[in-house]
Motif scaffolding. Structure first.
Motif, mmCIF file in Angstrom:
data_model
loop_
_atom_site.group_PDB
_atom_site.id
_atom_site.type_symbol
_atom_site.label_atom_id
_atom_site.label_comp_id
_atom_site.label_asym_id
_atom_site.label_seq_id
_atom_site.Cartn_x
_atom_site.Cartn_y
_atom_site.Cartn_z
ATOM 1 N N SER A 25 10.749 20.098 -2.163
ATOM 2 C CA SER A 25 11.320 20.120 -3.508
ATOM 3 C C SER A 25 12.233 18.924 -3.764
ATOM 4 C CB SER A 25 12.087 21.425 -3.741
ATOM 5 O OG SER A 25 13.212 21.448 -2.902
ATOM 6 N N ARG A 26 12.482 18.113 -2.722
ATOM 7 C CA ARG A 26 13.286 16.903 -2.932
ATOM 8 C C ARG A 26 12.383 15.830 -3.525
ATOM 9 N NH1 ARG A 26 16.233 15.041 2.287
ATOM 10 N NH2 ARG A 26 15.628 13.016 1.495
ATOM 11 N N SER A 27 12.435 15.656 -4.828
ATOM 12 C CA SER A 27 11.550 14.690 -5.465
ATOM 13 C C SER A 27 12.322 13.436 -5.861
ATOM 14 C CB SER A 27 10.885 15.311 -6.687
ATOM 15 O OG SER A 27 11.869 15.686 -7.615
ATOM 16 N N THR A 28 11.583 12.371 -6.008
ATOM 17 C CA THR A 28 12.146 11.085 -6.373
ATOM 18 C C THR A 28 11.639 10.710 -7.759
ATOM 19 O OG1 THR A 28 11.629 10.542 -4.092
ATOM 20 C CG2 THR A 28 12.482 8.759 -5.443
ATOM 21 N N THR A 29 12.469 10.022 -8.518
ATOM 22 C CA THR A 29 11.998 9.501 -9.793
ATOM 23 C C THR A 29 11.338 8.151 -9.539
ATOM 24 O OG1 THR A 29 13.772 10.593 -10.981
ATOM 25 C CG2 THR A 29 12.669 8.796 -12.118
ATOM 26 N N VAL A 30 10.172 7.958 -10.134
ATOM 27 C CA VAL A 30 9.437 6.709 -9.982
ATOM 28 C C VAL A 30 9.193 6.122 -11.370
ATOM 29 C CG1 VAL A 30 7.272 5.670 -9.184
ATOM 30 C CG2 VAL A 30 8.299 7.548 -7.898
ATOM 31 N N HIS A 31 9.404 4.817 -11.498
ATOM 32 C CA HIS A 31 9.042 4.119 -12.728
ATOM 33 C C HIS A 31 7.714 3.423 -12.479
ATOM 34 C CE1 HIS A 31 12.810 4.943 -14.523
ATOM 35 N NE2 HIS A 31 13.534 4.104 -13.814
ATOM 36 N N ALA A 32 6.808 3.538 -13.436
ATOM 37 C CA ALA A 32 5.534 2.840 -13.303
ATOM 38 C C ALA A 32 5.289 2.010 -14.549
ATOM 39 C CB ALA A 32 4.392 3.835 -13.102
ATOM 40 N N SER A 33 4.701 0.839 -14.338
ATOM 41 C CA SER A 33 4.358 -0.044 -15.446
ATOM 42 C C SER A 33 2.859 -0.313 -15.380
ATOM 43 C CB SER A 33 5.153 -1.344 -15.305
ATOM 44 O OG SER A 33 4.749 -2.251 -16.284
ATOM 45 N N PHE A 69 1.367 -3.311 -22.503
ATOM 46 C CA PHE A 69 1.717 -2.510 -21.334
ATOM 47 C C PHE A 69 2.275 -1.149 -21.732
ATOM 48 C CE2 PHE A 69 5.734 -4.959 -21.874
ATOM 49 C CZ PHE A 69 6.637 -3.911 -21.967
ATOM 50 N N ALA A 70 2.238 -0.251 -20.800
ATOM 51 C CA ALA A 70 2.814 1.084 -20.967
ATOM 52 C C ALA A 70 3.701 1.344 -19.771
ATOM 53 C CB ALA A 70 1.709 2.131 -21.046
ATOM 54 N N LYS A 71 4.741 2.156 -19.996
ATOM 55 C CA LYS A 71 5.659 2.482 -18.914
ATOM 56 C C LYS A 71 5.879 3.976 -18.871
ATOM 57 C CE LYS A 71 8.426 -1.751 -18.782
ATOM 58 N NZ LYS A 71 9.730 -2.341 -19.089
ATOM 59 N N ALA A 72 6.147 4.491 -17.703
ATOM 60 C CA ALA A 72 6.455 5.911 -17.572
ATOM 61 C C ALA A 72 7.395 6.136 -16.408
ATOM 62 C CB ALA A 72 5.175 6.717 -17.361
ATOM 63 N N SER A 73 8.269 7.122 -16.562
ATOM 64 C CA SER A 73 9.108 7.591 -15.460
ATOM 65 C C SER A 73 8.638 8.981 -15.129
ATOM 66 C CB SER A 73 10.579 7.643 -15.878
ATOM 67 O OG SER A 73 11.009 6.363 -16.252
ATOM 68 N N PHE A 74 8.504 9.271 -13.845
ATOM 69 C CA PHE A 74 8.008 10.591 -13.457
ATOM 70 C C PHE A 74 8.548 11.002 -12.111
ATOM 71 C CE2 PHE A 74 4.903 7.328 -12.380
ATOM 72 C CZ PHE A 74 4.674 7.558 -11.034
ATOM 73 N N GLN A 75 8.396 12.308 -11.834
ATOM 74 C CA GLN A 75 8.849 12.864 -10.572
ATOM 75 C C GLN A 75 7.731 12.757 -9.544
ATOM 76 O OE1 GLN A 75 12.078 14.038 -10.092
ATOM 77 N NE2 GLN A 75 12.273 13.073 -12.094
ATOM 78 N N SER A 76 8.086 12.287 -8.359
ATOM 79 C CA SER A 76 7.116 12.201 -7.274
ATOM 80 C C SER A 76 7.699 12.880 -6.035
ATOM 81 C CB SER A 76 6.805 10.743 -6.968
ATOM 82 O OG SER A 76 5.896 10.664 -5.891
ATOM 83 N N PRO A 77 6.965 13.735 -5.334
ATOM 84 C CA PRO A 77 5.566 14.108 -5.584
ATOM 85 C C PRO A 77 5.435 14.992 -6.825
ATOM 86 C CG PRO A 77 6.467 15.434 -3.814
ATOM 87 C CD PRO A 77 7.525 14.425 -4.159
ATOM 88 N N GLY A 78 4.238 15.069 -7.329
ATOM 89 C CA GLY A 78 3.964 15.878 -8.516
ATOM 90 C C GLY A 78 3.068 15.113 -9.465
ATOM 91 N N VAL A 79 3.458 13.847 -9.710
ATOM 92 C CA VAL A 79 2.668 13.000 -10.596
ATOM 93 C C VAL A 79 2.332 11.729 -9.838
ATOM 94 C CG1 VAL A 79 2.641 11.770 -12.797
ATOM 95 C CG2 VAL A 79 3.912 13.901 -12.598
ATOM 96 N N SER A 80 1.132 11.213 -10.014
ATOM 97 C CA SER A 80 0.768 9.947 -9.382
ATOM 98 C C SER A 80 0.469 8.920 -10.463
ATOM 99 C CB SER A 80 -0.451 10.116 -8.479
ATOM 100 O OG SER A 80 -1.606 10.347 -9.257
ATOM 101 N N PRO A 81 0.696 7.638 -10.170
ATOM 102 C CA PRO A 81 0.386 6.595 -11.161
ATOM 103 C C PRO A 81 -1.108 6.563 -11.490
ATOM 104 C CG PRO A 81 1.026 5.626 -9.048
ATOM 105 C CD PRO A 81 1.329 7.086 -8.959
ATOM 106 N N GLU A 82 -1.952 6.898 -10.497
ATOM 107 C CA GLU A 82 -3.404 6.934 -10.733
ATOM 108 C C GLU A 82 -3.748 7.975 -11.798
ATOM 109 O OE1 GLU A 82 -1.979 7.001 -7.751
ATOM 110 O OE2 GLU A 82 -2.795 5.294 -6.629
ATOM 111 N N GLN A 83 -3.032 9.109 -11.715
ATOM 112 C CA GLN A 83 -3.247 10.193 -12.678
ATOM 113 C C GLN A 83 -2.881 9.722 -14.094
ATOM 114 O OE1 GLN A 83 -0.658 13.452 -11.703
ATOM 115 N NE2 GLN A 83 -1.089 14.572 -13.593
#
Ligand SMILES: [Cu+2]
Length: 105
Positions: A25-33, A69-83
């Motif tokens: 449950s310890r997730s990290t925030t990831v920024h993707a571009s 370009f598009a950008k997103a911030s998401f919780q990982s694990p849970g969401v992948s940039p490929e998704q």
């Protein structure tokens, strides 16, 4: 005697499960571009932004049709940039590249 041994084993199992669950449950925030081809106007940007924001685990999203370009911030694990790239491509755009930056906390 057997019962108390079983209780000790059960107790150890409970501790192990609790540790594993806490770790997951310890997730990290990831920024993707994402580099996106095929956006022409503001409604293209909005469509991509809305699609990304609908994904469970995405906390912030934006898209810029002029810059492509598009950008997103998401919780990982849970969401992948490929998704998320697949979400953008599902709208008819092409993702030619993406990069991710983990953010601590
Ligand atoms: Cu458009």
């Amino acid at each position: 005697m057997k019962t108390s041994v079983d209780r000790v084993v059960l107790g150890i199992l409970v501790v192990i499960v609790a540790m594993v669950t806490a770790g997951c449950s310890r997730s990290t925030t990831v920024h993707a571009s994402f580099t996106v081809e095929g956006m022409h106007c503001e409604s293209c940007s909005s469509a991509i932004t809305e699609a990304l924001e609908k994904v469970e685990g995405v906390t912030d999203a934006s898209a810029d049709h002029a810059k492509g370009f598009a950008k997103a911030s998401f919780q990982s694990p849970g969401v992948s940039p490929e998704q998320l790239a697949a979400e953008i491509e599902g709208l008819g755009y092409t993702v030619t590249a993406f990069e991710t930056t983990p953010v601590e906390g």
